[in-house]
Design a protein around this motif. Sequence first.
Motif, mmCIF file in Angstrom:
data_model
loop_
_atom_site.group_PDB
_atom_site.id
_atom_site.type_symbol
_atom_site.label_atom_id
_atom_site.label_comp_id
_atom_site.label_asym_id
_atom_site.label_seq_id
_atom_site.Cartn_x
_atom_site.Cartn_y
_atom_site.Cartn_z
ATOM 1 N N UNK B 78 54.232 23.970 -6.795
ATOM 2 C CA UNK B 78 53.747 24.687 -7.963
ATOM 3 C C UNK B 78 54.768 25.654 -8.531
ATOM 4 N N UNK B 79 54.745 25.756 -9.872
ATOM 5 C CA UNK B 79 55.571 26.754 -10.531
ATOM 6 C C UNK B 79 54.720 27.828 -11.193
ATOM 7 N N UNK B 80 53.508 27.465 -11.551
ATOM 8 C CA UNK B 80 52.657 28.496 -12.142
ATOM 9 C C UNK B 80 51.200 28.188 -11.894
ATOM 10 N N UNK B 81 50.405 29.251 -11.871
ATOM 11 C CA UNK B 81 48.959 29.147 -11.712
ATOM 12 C C UNK B 81 48.321 29.805 -12.927
ATOM 13 N N UNK B 86 44.779 35.907 -15.846
ATOM 14 C CA UNK B 86 46.209 36.151 -15.676
ATOM 15 C C UNK B 86 46.953 34.869 -15.358
ATOM 16 N N UNK B 87 48.251 34.987 -15.297
ATOM 17 C CA UNK B 87 49.088 33.839 -14.999
ATOM 18 C C UNK B 87 50.074 34.234 -13.919
ATOM 19 N N UNK B 88 50.221 33.364 -12.895
ATOM 20 C CA UNK B 88 51.144 33.667 -11.806
ATOM 21 C C UNK B 88 52.299 32.682 -11.849
ATOM 22 N N UNK B 89 53.507 33.204 -11.685
ATOM 23 C CA UNK B 89 54.699 32.366 -11.690
ATOM 24 C C UNK B 89 55.319 32.376 -10.312
ATOM 25 N N UNK B 90 55.706 31.190 -9.839
ATOM 26 C CA UNK B 90 56.279 31.068 -8.495
ATOM 27 C C UNK B 90 57.732 30.625 -8.607
ATOM 28 N N UNK B 91 58.576 31.239 -7.771
ATOM 29 C CA UNK B 91 59.992 30.824 -7.765
ATOM 30 C C UNK B 91 60.518 30.905 -6.353
ATOM 31 N N UNK B 92 60.943 29.767 -5.821
ATOM 32 C CA UNK B 92 61.533 29.796 -4.489
ATOM 33 C C UNK B 92 63.010 30.104 -4.681
ATOM 34 N N UNK B 93 63.365 31.369 -4.636
ATOM 35 C CA UNK B 93 64.717 31.801 -4.983
ATOM 36 C C UNK B 93 65.749 31.274 -3.988
ATOM 37 N N UNK B 94 65.401 31.418 -2.711
ATOM 38 C CA UNK B 94 66.236 30.824 -1.653
ATOM 39 C C UNK B 94 65.280 30.138 -0.708
#
Lengths: 461, 474
Positions: B78-81, B86-94
Amino acid sequence: DNMHRSDNRGSWEFQPEDTLTEETGNFPSTLAQANFKIMSESWRQHRKHVFVLSEAGKPIYSRYGNEEALSSTMGVMMALVSFVQAGGNMIQSIFSDEHTVVFLQKGPLVFVSVSATRQSEQQLRRELLHVYHQIVSMLTQASINRIFERRKNFDLRRLLFGSEKVLDGLLDVMDSDPSFMLSAVQCLPLPSSSRDALSHILQKAITPDLVFSFLIANNRLVSVVQEKTVLEDARLKPSDLHLLFNLIRASAFQAGEIWMPICLPLFNHDCYFYAYVAYLDPPECTVCLVLLSTDKEAFYAVAECKRKIEEAFASQNALQWVANTQLYYVDDISVANLRHFLYKPSKVLDHHRQLSQEERIRLLDPYRNMHNRIHSTSRPLKLIYHSAGKETLLAWVTSKFEMFACFTPLVTKKSAISELTKLLRWIKKEEDRLFIFIYAFPLTFQSQPCKRQSVTQNVKK
Amino acid sequence: MLMISPRMASGMQEKQYTPSLLSFFIYNPKFGPREGEEEKKILFYHPIEIEKNEKIRNVGLCEAIVQFTRTFSPTNPAKSLHTQKNRQFFHEAEENYWMVMVVRNPMVEKPNKDGKPPTVEYQEEEIIDSVYGSVLQQCYCMYKLFNGTFSRAFEAGGVELLTQKLEKFFYRYLQTLHLQSCDLLDVFGGISFFPLDKMTYLKIQSFVNRVEESLSLVKYTAFLYNDQLIWSGLEQDDMRILYKYLTTSLFPRHSEPELAGRDSPLRPEVAGNLLHYGRFLTGPANLKDPDAKFRFPRIFVNTEDSYEELHLIVYKVRERVNVMDLNREFCEQLDSLVGPQLTLLASDICEQFNINRRISGPEKEPQFKFIYFNHMNLAEKSTIHMRKTASVSLTSVHPDLMKILGDINCDFARVNEDEEIIVKAMTDYWVVGKKSDQRELYVILNQKNANLIEVNEEVKRLCATQFNNIFFLD
């Protein structure tokens, strides 16, 4: 690979929902990881998964795979829904690079779509709504709500036994037929004199409590007649027609006749009609007659109507009109670059198309994307012109119509516009033949001294 | 942020709320894999006042969603919910380090009569995922510029050091996010280049070479005029985030005294040397004061391969800025060498600037409203955005039009082909998007009665004047 439909109906033991989220309300980390193992690569490759479950997390339907094997996946879905709900919020969708997951809750049922088709959230949710309505068409909304009110853990598969192919069929046709995107029904082009004559025959074959009569040929609507008093109350919605057609398609019968209950959810979601269905041209079975009555016991009376219609058809050789119908070709109007179009007048149930089957299905994706942009609730558009590698596409909405067209990729804007203008002129000229205007003027039955009951009073339990 | 728009004559007003940051957190599931250890996963959480169990629940939800989407695609979670509110953004930085940003959906509060609570209408369609997803990624890049990677910090000093660094950086950085004015430019993260004639460009290049030669500690140099880049020796990705830092944070902080009058000399307390107009923007404010302590900010570049930690020296002469990275301080040497030469160069460049100005016309109302971006060199140009500071990016078009640009950009991103999309909006504005070979051009035309052919001609005219050596589809 055991991914076939479960044979076990209603006997499946379900874990109580509170093992899914602990007392602290956390997600046990083991739960989400468990899903990983059981899914095969072929299952993952499917373009669109659809799941139906109850509020209690109990599986009801899965488009692909054995819904029992998927019960823990469905459990996770339900846990996501309830978790967000517990925060006074409502989960809507999840986006990743390849998939869109869309949630819909209707009463005690939860619908989830996991799609790689890149349709918009709104379009996917509307499809889920169709799935809900198809279930309602088989059970009625009132009884679904009542059942779950009494028993939250009820296994709805018991009532839907054998109906999976109806839902399968609906999902398949939604992926290949633009009717759903346009919210319209495709109709068979006929000279209006022929259509009037056919409608007249249907009108004359009347019996008490007969509310609707449909004539369908090759999955296109030929004629629809409805009882006058009903017209005052409510209009038939294209979505209901789609559900009706789908049910008939799924019953896959050939010779003989069917008498089955059907609820039309947008018309009245709590009561049943009784549908008499028969093909008028066995063994080809391309012309189908559907008569809807509100009286469960009226089979013989309605069958008699069918006989009268058959007689009238035979005497006028009406079936020939349907068989002879000129399927127009776009070549007729010398538009060399125009490959395909869909046209929907704003007031009427109808659209058109022309191209090979696979091409048409492939075009659905870009059409749906443009449809989504053009009908956006926050920033709608009037026109989209999209030239890309494979083709040039156009979407256009005015107060009178909406249309989607596909041109060869190297078409110049001048040619595209001029061909479009030619097309629109042609459509205007052929309007009578191409579309059914059923709500432009009221239809009446011939007078017969029978007591007519309004549908709304005759609610069957 | 709240904006009030008077709608009803009776005095009751509809309140419009723009998107705002609800929470921001960073976690690593590997740090607390067992039941009862959940708190250990959380490396940073804003707002800090949130109760511990709620933090754990929110992180747990993110984990569950990521895992759930892995069921269908193990490599693309997932990248966003999207939820109603509201809206949640996901980022696997490392690897295993997840960053989550939660943005409250814009909403409209409509007052009700009879003392009933106002009805709230959420406007989910207003937020474009690609825009805010890019903002989240940029948060990581900015952190990495000044602190290096998460894993290095963990290796050096364990969880304690990592959480310390995160706390120190994000506490301040999050305050600079202005979510209500993010748009397509955030997706690009581009750099505005300053067009120069060959002679001046070569002069600058040779100057840079001389500096790097005589001051052996200088590793990389970048040369800017005003807010525009002329030359950079840094890797593209590093320059891109450094550019954002310079133009939205460092320069605005130091340019206040000069906003008063472009040609007026620097204020006396800043000028340490009357021989030239140079001064340090990072490091010593006043060279003449021997007791003044100073530090250069440390930055990390080339984190993929050589992983270098350097000092950032920003030296400015009037509007020209020289950015250099060094290993140690040696400012006086720098000052005496660079200052006078830069001052000389200054007038050359200034002349060029005035020439450019004459060509492109007065900045009041540009003839064409467009945005251009080149993915290859990150060059970006916008005649729609008027002034970029840390706080706000003013645009001269309606925000809905900017969102339509965002939609077109999303459509372009789906395929790797040259394409063109022309759109007529409800207000009869035309928006044209062209994509050709790594370049994107968006033009907004306000021509109510134009048809498709006329719009096409207009845009062709624009391309001929401004982009005559770039081929766009007709």
